[in-house]
Design a protein around this motif. Structure first.
Motif, short mmCIF file in Angstrom:
data_model
loop_
_atom_site.label_atom_id
_atom_site.label_comp_id
_atom_site.label_asym_id
_atom_site.label_seq_id
_atom_site.Cartn_x
_atom_site.Cartn_y
_atom_site.Cartn_z
N SER A 1 34.06 -36.18 -9.57
CA SER A 1 35.43 -36.72 -9.58
C SER A 1 35.96 -36.93 -8.16
CB SER A 1 36.37 -35.78 -10.34
OG SER A 1 35.91 -35.57 -11.66
N ALA A 2 36.92 -37.84 -8.06
CA ALA A 2 37.51 -38.17 -6.76
C ALA A 2 38.68 -37.24 -6.44
CB ALA A 2 38.00 -39.61 -6.76
N SER A 3 38.51 -36.44 -5.39
CA SER A 3 39.63 -35.75 -4.78
C SER A 3 39.90 -36.46 -3.46
CB SER A 3 39.34 -34.26 -4.60
OG SER A 3 40.48 -33.59 -4.09
N SER A 4 40.20 -35.75 -2.39
CA SER A 4 40.59 -36.39 -1.13
C SER A 4 40.77 -35.31 -0.07
CB SER A 4 41.91 -37.14 -1.33
OG SER A 4 42.47 -37.56 -0.11
N ILE A 5 40.82 -35.75 1.20
CA ILE A 5 41.27 -34.80 2.22
C ILE A 5 42.68 -34.32 1.89
CG2 ILE A 5 39.82 -35.67 4.09
CD1 ILE A 5 42.27 -37.18 5.17
N ALA A 6 43.43 -35.17 1.17
CA ALA A 6 44.79 -34.79 0.74
C ALA A 6 44.76 -33.81 -0.41
CB ALA A 6 45.59 -36.04 0.35
#
Length: 259
Positions: A139-144
């Protein structure tokens, strides 16, 4: 080709990072189910995948709708003869001070970025269990999702939530041989970042590309990220070399956030 003959579904695959992931997994040997609201753009990506000698199928779906996510996975299995890898990539961003975020806006971004991931985890795991097969959920998370950033607070909250879902799902499904991981990009030169840059222009009065260039200046490796950079990590998470890895949200940002 580490995933030769596997079937992978990638949400948000009409453009940007999702397209890059789909092409990389196809180059690695997988057949690809392309899922996006922008179904008209999916045909071109499907042709690119077929040009790599792999099969592709397209399905229009809104990931915030649980039934549509389940239907997309059923379609992938029926059209491509299996189901092995789920990539919950679809997402949206928002630039706005937390004080100004409306109930409608926070609901929309959570429905897509968090609910969409949850439905993808549920549906993929159910399919793997029904097929009595191990599987990969990515799944896509982020540095955010590791650091909260000013003016993208709602987006940051959704990406922190993806990390929580990833850890919990990894524990719940480990006994079935299903691994659950996430990838955390930084500043990727895509339509989404164009939108973020325009959002900062509106909120802060920044010049066009000023915010983008400001964040790029903080990348240790000295260049903006590309979809191919992200796709390389997803390829690893989709393949057998990551079989002993689960519950992780891996930073792939060129050196911006350190953990």
């Amino acid at each position: 080709m580490a995933i030769d003959g596997k079937v992978a579904l990638v949400t948000g695959s009409a453009q940007g990072i999702g397209r890059g992931i789909a092409l990389r997994l196809a180059a690695d040997g997988a057949n690809i189910a392309l899922v996006d609201l922008k179904k008209d753009k999916l045909a071109a990506v499907a042709k690119e995948i077929e040009g790599l000698g792999r099969k592709a199928t397209v399905f229009g779906a809104d990931v915030s709708d649980r039934a549509q996510v389940y239907a997309a996975i059923d379609h992938a299995e029926a059209a491509l003869g299996g189901f092995d890898i789920m990539v919950n990539n679809a997402g949206i961003a928002q630039v706005k001070a937390l004080a100004d975020v409306t109930p409608e806006e926070i609901e929309l971004i959570f429905r897509i970025n968090v609910f969409g991931v949850l439905w993808g985890i549920q549906a993929a795991a159910a399919k793997f269990l029904a097929r009595k097969r191990k599987g990969k959920i990515i799944s896509a998370s982020s540095i955010a999702g590791h650091d909260g950033f000013a003016l993208i607070g709602a987006y940051s909250a959704t990406k922190f939530a993806v990390r929580g879902l990833t850890q919990a799902a990894a524990r719940e499904y480990a006994a079935a041989g299903i691994t659950v991981n996430a990838y955390c990009p930084g500043v990727v030169d895509t339509d989404m970042w164009d939108g973020i840059d325009k959002g900062f222009q509106k909120v802060t009065g920044a010049a066009p590309r000023e915010t983008y260039n400001k964040y790029c200046a903080g990348i240790a490796l000295g260049r903006p990220e590309t979809p191919a950079d992200v796709a390389a990590l997803v390829s690893f998470l989709a393949g057998p070399d990551s079989d002993y890895m689960t519950g992780q949200a891996v930073l792939i940002d060129g050196g911006m956030v350190y953990r």
